[in-house]
Design an enzyme around this catalytic site. Structure first.
Site, short mmCIF file in Angstrom:
data_model
loop_
_atom_site.label_atom_id
_atom_site.label_comp_id
_atom_site.label_asym_id
_atom_site.label_seq_id
_atom_site.Cartn_x
_atom_site.Cartn_y
_atom_site.Cartn_z
N ASP A 132 -3.99 37.91 51.20
CA ASP A 132 -2.93 37.39 50.35
C ASP A 132 -2.76 38.22 49.08
O ASP A 132 -2.24 37.73 48.07
CB ASP A 132 -3.19 35.92 49.99
CG ASP A 132 -4.54 35.70 49.31
OD1 ASP A 132 -5.32 36.67 49.21
OD2 ASP A 132 -4.82 34.56 48.89
N TYR A 290 -18.04 38.55 36.56
CA TYR A 290 -18.89 37.56 37.23
C TYR A 290 -19.46 38.19 38.48
O TYR A 290 -18.81 39.03 39.12
CB TYR A 290 -18.14 36.26 37.56
CG TYR A 290 -17.06 36.38 38.59
CD1 TYR A 290 -17.34 36.47 39.96
CD2 TYR A 290 -15.72 36.36 38.22
CE1 TYR A 290 -16.36 36.56 40.90
CE2 TYR A 290 -14.71 36.45 39.16
CZ TYR A 290 -15.03 36.55 40.50
OH TYR A 290 -14.04 36.64 41.44
N GLU A 312 -7.61 46.11 40.07
CA GLU A 312 -6.72 44.96 40.07
C GLU A 312 -5.40 45.45 39.47
O GLU A 312 -5.31 45.75 38.28
CB GLU A 312 -7.32 43.84 39.23
CG GLU A 312 -8.81 43.57 39.48
CD GLU A 312 -9.05 42.68 40.69
OE1 GLU A 312 -8.08 42.06 41.16
OE2 GLU A 312 -10.20 42.58 41.14
#
Length: 495
Positions: A132, A290, A312
């Site tokens: 996605d 994280y 990203e």
């Protein structure tokens, strides 16, 4: 001086212990409770949260509407084949494997000699790791076509095509894309499916997904120098992605300085990534953001000598198709500069044997960095990415005397070819004498030929060291322009 040399000779057994470790150690057990699905099943890095009030059916309907204007899997295959037909002089198309549902994982190689083995670095882009997050698959086709259209017209396009073997895999997860979900057809997050350095959860090859196996086999076949996978978000992420205790904090890999440099190349070339208020400079250490485990990025670096970033590239993971041209313009120079960096910076060269001239697949290390890379299998070329600075690069191989060169990296790349001499001693590889690079401000090179340590004949060793010292004082190495392709502005030295 003599007393200093005597001290060095008496301590040869403890000096210059060149590490060959490649990343962290695999742990045989799971003391930190990593197998807890609350850790392993993390929804993934993103800069926003999904509307948790939306049902799964409503969410899929939303994605179906958003998918209008994006290439389907069949459209993507057709576009890649049309690109290859139009740009056959600089490209080839091939499949690295198949997805769970049997869809070919098509890749394209772009080079002035596609498919040929050359002493050049190789880079790979991977898109659509998460089903996605489809922006990457669209931008990678735009990148391929831009390079084809601008080859021999634009200097950056020409530099990349002539100096790099660029491999592009637009979709690692075609099944997830068609199903409009993050995981593959087995609903497995492919960016949690690689062997991990801290926990053994993915060590069972039989449980590994076919898409993951295809990537791992791909890296066995191609000596990739660097790589980037494209995701939804807006930051350039670098290793390590996880920590030993699963807690969140900055956990840098041995090449942390170089990775920060590479991530900054992308971020600073981007339209607005470097302006991020959440991530200083638009870059982040993965574990500090994280921790994740079983990621592709760390596996590339640890097991394959491939410096991979997780990029990203859009603050919305599935934007309207009308935004794709803008996203392409925002990311175009970042993608180009990252690939071009393979030939514009770093230390590159080949390694040969002095007795017969054959290429040697020797190891290449940098003093002070706990990491090694290997020269390629066929041509023994190596490509060591580094941030600007002063370095001592060391070439070594069992049965040969190690050699070293001191290099000052500035704005351009440096070429250092090594010619290794067979080891005369029958005691195997000998300890190396600590050279202690002293950098001359007037030159970027110093050559050091390491001597074998002999604890039985200290006096003879001292004589050799003194003679060698005199030799170094007289010897100056100057660039030697060889008759094969070189990076623009690169200096070359043969050691």
């Amino acid at each position: 001086m003599i007393l200093s040399l005597l001290f060095l000779s008496l301590n040869l057994s403890s000096l210059f212990r060149c590490s060959i470790a490649r990343g962290g150690t695999l742990h045989p057990s799971d003391p930190s409770g990593y197998l807890d699905s609350s850790i392993y099943g993390h929804p993934g890095r993103r800069l926003y949260s999904e509307n948790n009030k939306m049902s799964e059916e409503e969410y899929i309907q939303k994605l179906e509407k958003l998918a209008e204007g994006y290439m389907s899997n069949s459209d993507l295959e057709k576009a890649m084949k049309e690109f290859n037909s139009r740009c056959s002089n600089i490209s080839r198309i091939y499949s690295i494997g198949k997805s769970v549902l049997g869809i070919p994982l098509w890749a394209v190689e772009i080079s002035d000699s596609p498919g040929a083995k050359e002493a050049e670095p190789a880079f790979k882009f991977i898109g659509n790791v998460h089903g996605d997050e489809p922006v990457g698959r669209e931008l990678l086709l735009l990148l391929a076509n831009w390079l084809c259209d601008n080859y021999m017209k634009d200097p950056l396009a020409t530099l990349i095509v002539d100096g790099v073997h660029l491999h592009i895999l637009p979709s690692m997860n075609p099944d997830g894309f068609s199903l409009r979900r993050r995981g593959n057809a087995n609903n497995i997050d492919l960016n949690r499916d690689f062997p991990d350095q801290f926990f053994p959860v993915n060590d069972d090859m039989d449980l590994r997904q076919p898409e993951t196996k295809a990537i791992m086999k791909w890296l066995e076949d191609v000596d990739f120098t660097a790589s980037a996978s494209l995701h939804g978000g807006l930051v350039a992420n670098y290793p390590w992605d996880g920590t030993e205790d699963t807690k969140k904090y900055y956990y840098g890999c041995p090449d942390d300085k170089t990775f920060r440099f590479l991530a900054s190349v992308y971020s600073r070339s981007h339209y607005n990534m470097s302006l991020s208020k959440e991530f200083p400079g638009g870059i982040t250490n993965g574990a500090y953001w994280y921790p994740i485990y079983g990621g592709m990025q760390d596996w590339n670096y640890i097991h394959c000598g491939c410096f991979e970033l997780t990029l990203e590239i859009s603050d919305n993971k599935w934007p309207n198709a009308s935004e794709l041209p803008t996203l392409w313009e925002y990311n175009r120079m970042s993608m180009l500069n990252l690939v071009a960096g393979l030939v514009k910076t770093g230390i590159h060269g080949r390694i040969f044997s002095s007795d017969n001239g054959r290429p040697l697949r020797a190891s290449v290390a940098i003093r002070g960095i706990n990491y090694t890379i290997a020269a390629s299998k066929t041509l023994a070329d190596y490509h060591r990415l580094l941030a600007p600075g002063k370095y001592e690069v060391i070439a070594s191989m069992p049965g040969y005397r190690s050699k070293s060169a001191c290099v000052v990296l500035g704005e351009g790349a440096v070429k250092v070819d090594f010619v290794l001499d067979p080891e005369i001693s029958h005691n195997g590889t000998q300890p190396l004498l600590d050279s202690g690079c002293g950098f001359d401000s007037k030159t970027g090179f110093q050559v050091l030929d390491f001597l074998p340590a002999s604890q039985l004949e200290i006096s003879m060793l001292l004589i050799l060291i003194l003679a060698f010292f005199c030799f170094l004082m007289k010897r100056r190495v100057r660039p030697n322009h060889l008759n094969h392709k070189q990076s623009v502005g690169a200096r070359r030295v043969v050691v």
